[in-house]
Design an enzyme around this catalytic site. Structure first.
Site, PDB file in Angstrom:
ATOM      1  N   HIS A  31      -1.881   2.951  -8.156  1.00 56.27           N
ATOM      2  CA  HIS A  31      -0.938   2.332  -7.226  1.00 56.27           C
ATOM      3  C   HIS A  31      -1.567   1.984  -5.882  1.00 56.27           C
ATOM      4  CE1 HIS A  31       2.947   2.767  -9.317  1.00 56.27           C
ATOM      5  NE2 HIS A  31       2.427   3.849  -9.852  1.00 56.27           N
ATOM      6  N   LYS A  76       9.994   0.418   5.200  1.00 56.97           N
ATOM      7  CA  LYS A  76       8.963   0.875   4.270  1.00 56.97           C
ATOM      8  C   LYS A  76       8.230   2.036   4.915  1.00 56.97           C
ATOM      9  CE  LYS A  76       7.352  -3.311   4.264  1.00 56.97           C
ATOM     10  NZ  LYS A  76       7.225  -3.663   2.853  1.00 56.97           N
ATOM     11  N   ARG A  77       7.404   2.713   4.161  1.00 58.77           N
ATOM     12  CA  ARG A  77       6.603   3.795   4.712  1.00 58.77           C
ATOM     13  C   ARG A  77       5.769   3.276   5.885  1.00 58.77           C
ATOM     14  NH1 ARG A  77       1.519   5.314   2.734  1.00 58.77           N
ATOM     15  NH2 ARG A  77       1.892   3.942   0.969  1.00 58.77           N
ATOM     16  N   LYS A 137       0.469  -1.645   6.271  1.00 61.80           N
ATOM     17  CA  LYS A 137       1.726  -2.382   6.113  1.00 61.80           C
ATOM     18  C   LYS A 137       2.057  -3.193   7.365  1.00 61.80           C
ATOM     19  CE  LYS A 137       3.531   0.902   2.718  1.00 61.80           C
ATOM     20  NZ  LYS A 137       3.717   0.008   1.558  1.00 61.80           N
ATOM     21  N   THR A 166       7.977  -2.866  -3.946  1.00 67.81           N
ATOM     22  CA  THR A 166       9.218  -3.090  -4.695  1.00 67.81           C
ATOM     23  C   THR A 166      10.349  -3.459  -3.736  1.00 67.81           C
ATOM     24  OG1 THR A 166       9.671  -0.709  -4.650  1.00 67.81           O
ATOM     25  CG2 THR A 166       8.661  -1.606  -6.646  1.00 67.81           C
ATOM     26  N   LYS A 194      13.583  -6.158  -4.102  1.00 69.91           N
ATOM     27  CA  LYS A 194      14.984  -5.839  -3.827  1.00 69.91           C
ATOM     28  C   LYS A 194      15.583  -6.840  -2.848  1.00 69.91           C
ATOM     29  CE  LYS A 194      14.248  -0.859  -4.480  1.00 69.91           C
ATOM     30  NZ  LYS A 194      12.887  -0.475  -4.144  1.00 69.91           N
TER      31      LYS A 194
END
Length: 858
Positions: free
Chosen positions: A402, A593-594, A599, A703, A707
């Site tokens: 991942h 998100k984390r 990111k 993901t 969504k």
């Protein structure tokens, strides 16, 4: 109606009622002899559930309230009613679950054991009502008892079993496995406190215990009688086994793994799989002699030490003790899980056929210690020869990677492994030795290649590369998006891809539409069903039928009203939860998100500061900017200092921007604490814009991006992870692409990236960073955010400054596009229509076809 006796429900005889109770007590997946004898008629009779009617539901609810909670309806609390209600829903699933377990034992067909450190399930009540088709009956039944079902929903606490995308993906996958009728047991850890409950003090993250089990969970079945003993430490020794020299492990200490079962229902298909979570207990938890001597703390020391293993998800591992606890956790749950499955096999089972019965799916590197554990069991306990055991093991495991970040490819020091799991280290050494012999046989004495491919790394410290072990041991290795799988083959594990042609494959991630459209967005779900009929929740590609409706003005108006209603709903939720207000007419710009530097929440902050600076400097009138509300949700790992500084900065910027009258309320920054699945189900349907802005080549898949797109948000994103596939499906005109591609990122690194050059070349960027550096968001104290500024100017590992100009330009296009609401709605509908590919049902079908070869059990 306030009470009910304990007589059988409609359709039951006293005997079948008693049978239900007996079966409930033995709902374990192990083969338990029936107390009446296997040939007794009741032992052969199918288990029956309560009557599927309003009256049947009421009777079962009142029975649970009276006899499980011990209260009458008139004296019950909201908590009593919630627990009785949940137990009633559980009762309806029970017969289906027990029948599935019976059928799977009888048919002995191949199944999937999904090994995952996380399962971010979300609330269970509505999902189980939906899957069992009981929502309307339950609502009417509660109304008949004078109870508002929404009051019961409010009592439910979300299980603290995961943190981010990995856990949400696992939850989606076990939902789809059940919906597709594939035998599956999800295995993990029953964390007592989850990761942590996030609060903010002075804008900074503070971690609080997530005590989600304080009142218990009505959805779990504890089975202490099925506990397994898990060993650690000690040493190994050789011995003579009837003329054959063998090795064995002499452990130094043990803990008990106590299983807790959760039911995982398929959607309206009567199938129910199992999620089995392990809780750690001491083998000898209480020393009465020591207690009586007055040393009360020492008397329970063993209990405290053992229970630490399942105390917290991802314990902070910046200390040696934290690292050791993480390895204990990983071995604890995979050893319990592998042993649990093997114990269910018939006594005369031929272990050479084990790959025809099970595939152990390794969800990232956390469960990879299961490879030497299966070898240990087969060789040391089952007395198979090494080559036979290795041939079995290589067919029984599959590995999902991942990540693309080298630091996330888990390694364990040889010293730690040798101290905690000495036999496993011996097995890993032998696996590596024989693997490197194969490498030498093919490539000769190419020492650099051998060093690069060795499972054992010699630098900087001797350690075991768990991703390499997983790759060598698994039948298949998959990435989780088209680009990610390509980079996994070409950049992360290229030597292994060459050595094992055909082993690497791709399975793009997906999400369950049952939770993330039907439950999260009922307005959109109803609109879709009205347009294209039923059946799309299990065949999401049918959303393509919505494309023609995008041209229908009435449908666009109805779609826009659903989005507006979702914003109003989110406003109510956030007012109650956090005291936040979402202003009418604002574009809802969401990044949840984390919190990780790759990111690039920092890039989003720079955009907000740029917009703010343009107004307060007088370069742009507030009335000329598109009103936006920026919503953040993210947790930073407790030991991740820079991530926590970024959280502090976001909150500090929000505090200043939200209070500044010069922006006239047209910019608003909201950072909602403790973001979880429950809140996600409200935020995602309300969003207009989805921020998916990681540096190209760093995000595996994502993901959240799926969504948002499936709920009618447009995406601004780089060509990274599953963004690539989203953009290809929805079309360039319905996606806001910015930033460098992965090859361009690599080329810039090769030339020598100097972030300060981008700072000097872009006036807007310079103004934004200078404003942060000036102390404008820290009460004039320039030192508070100086580490962030210095990191951007002199390091900027994830190239925030390099992509800034492109990002700001694309955000200007978004402002212009949002001004035409009808065109924006048209694009949003096409996003929904064209993203049916991202169903987790499709992902699981791909796993079945490419990796598992596990047909449904009919």
């Amino acid at each position: 109606m306030t009470t009910s006796d304990s007589s059988p429900t409609a359709g039951e005889t006293p005997e079948t009622h008693a049978e239900t109770s007996a079966a409930t007590e033995t709902a374990d997946t192990t083969a338990v002899p029936h107390p009446l004898g296997a040939s007794h008629p009741l032992a052969l009779a199918p288990v029956t559930g309560p009557a599927t009617s309003v009256d049947g539901f009421v009777r079962q609810f009142l029975r649970n309230l009276n006899y499980e909670r011990g209260v009458a309806l008139s004296a019950s609390t909201d908590a009593d009613r919630y627990f009785a209600f949940a137990l009633t829903v559980r009762d309806y699933l029970m017969a289906r679950w027990l029948e599935d377990l019976r059928r799977q034992r009888e048919k002995q067909s191949k199944g999937v054991a999904y090994l995952s450190a996380e399962y971010l399930l979300g609330r269970q009540l509505d999902n189980n009502l939906l899957a069992s088709g009981l929502t309307d009956i339950a609502t009417e039944a509660m109304a008949a008892c004078g109870i508002d079902i929404d009051d019961l929903r409010a009592q439910e606490v979300e299980p603290g079993l995961g943190n981010g995308g990995l856990g949400r993906l696992a939850a989606c996958f076990i939902d789809s496995l059940a919906t597709l009728g594939v035998p599956n047991t999800g295995y993990g850890i029953r964390y007592e406190y989850g990761i942590f409950r996030q609060t903010f003090e002075g804008g900074q993250q503070v971690e609080q215990p997530d005590a989600w089990l304080t009142l218990g969970s009505p959805w779990e079945f504890p089975h202490p009688e099925a506990s397994r003993r898990i060993s650690f430490g000690g040493h190994t020794e050789t011995y003579d086994d009837e003329g054959t020299p063998r090795s064995r492990w002499v452990p130094g200490w043990h803990v008990q793994a106590v299983p807790y079962n959760y039911m995982v229902p398929g959607y309206l298909n009567g199938r129910v799989n199992t999620l089995r979570l392990w809780s750690a207990k001491a083998t000898d938890s209480f020393d009465l002699r020591v207690f009586n001597s007055g040393d009360y703390e020492e008397a329970v020391r063993a209990q405290t030490y053992a229970e630490n293993i399942s105390k917290v998800l991802y314990p902070e591992d910046s200390t040696p003790q934290g690292k050791e606890l993480r390895l204990q956790q990983q071995y604890f749950f995979v050893a319990a899980s592998i042993g649990d499955f093997l114990e269910q096999l018939p006594d005369d089972f031929d272990l050479t056929t084990l790959p025809d019965r099970i595939i152990f799916q390794l969800n990232d590197t956390h469960p990879v210690i299961g490879v030497p554990e299966l070898m240990r069991v087969l060789v040391d306990e089952k007395k198979l020869e090494w080559d036979a055991a290795w041939a079995i093991t290589q067919k029984c495991f599959a590995y999902t990677c991942h990540t693309l970040l080298p630091e996330a490819l888990e390694v364990w020091s040889v010293d730690l492994l040798g101290r905690l799991l000495p036999r496993h280290l011996e097995i890993i050494y032998r696996i590596n030795e024989e693997f490197l012999d194969e490498v030498r046989e093919r490539y000769g004495d190419d020492e650099m290649r051998i060093r690069n491919m060795s499972i054992i790394s010699e630098f900087p410290d001797r350690s075991v590369r768990m991703a390499y072990l997983a790759t060598v041991a698994s039948s298949k290795v998959n990435g989780v998006a088209k680009l990610h799988s390509q980079l996994l083959r070409e950049k992360v594990l290229p030597d292994f891809n060459e050595f094992y042609p055909g082993k690497f494959t791709n399975v793009t991630n997906g999400i369950t539409p049952r939770r993330f459209i039907r439950l999260a967005n009922p307005g959109l779900s109803d609109l879709i069903t009205e347009a294209i009929g039923t059946g799309w929740l299990t065949d999401l590609e049918r959303l393509r039928e919505l494309e023609t409706y995008a041209e229908n003005p009435d449908f666009r108006a109805a779609f826009a009203e659903v989005k507006a209603a979702n914003k109003r709903r989110l406003d109510r939720v956030m007012r109650d939860r956090d005291g936040f207000e979402i202003s009418d007419g604002h574009l809802l710009d969401v990044m949840v998100k984390r919190l990780h530097e790759y990111k690039r929440q920092m890039l989003k902050v720079l955009h907000i500061v740029t917009e703010y600076e343009r107004v307060v400097s007088g370069r742009v009138a507030a009335s000329d900017i598109q009103p936006r509300t920026f919503i953040f949700g993210a947790k930073a790992a407790p030991g991740y200092v820079m991530a926590k500084r970024i959280i502090h900065l976001i909150n500090a910027v929000g505090e200043v921007v939200n209070a500044d009258p010069r922006v006239e309320g047209r910019l608003k920054v909201l950072f909602t604490p403790n973001y979880n699945v429950t809140l996600a189900e409200r935020v995602i349907p309300a969003a207009d814009l989805s921020e998916q802005i990681s540096l190209a080549g760093k995000e595996a898949s994502g993901t959240g991006n799926m969504k948002f797109a499936l709920n009618g948000a447009l995406t601004i994103g780089t060509d990274d992870g599953a963004n690539v596939e989203i953009r290809e499906l929805v079309g360039d005109e319905n996606f806001f692409l910015f930033g460098m591609s992965e090859p361009e990122v690599e080329a810039l690194w090769a030339r020598g990236y100097k972030p300060a050059e981008f700072y000097q070349a872009d006036e807007n960027l310079r103004r934004a960073i200078d404003l942060i550096a000036s102390g404008a968001f820290s009460g004039g104290d320039k030192s508070v955010f100086e580490p962030i500024v210095s990191n951007l100017l002199y390091d900027d590992r994830f190239m925030v400054l390099a992509d800034y100009s492109s990002y700001i330009a694309e955000q200007a296009k978004i402002d212009a596009a949002y001004a035409d609401q009808d065109a924006w709605t048209h694009a949003a509908i096409l996003n929904v229509a064209r993203c049916g590919f991202f169903s987790s049902d499709r992902s699981i079908r791909d796993y079945i076809a490419r990796i598992w070869h596990t047909p449904p059990v009919l």
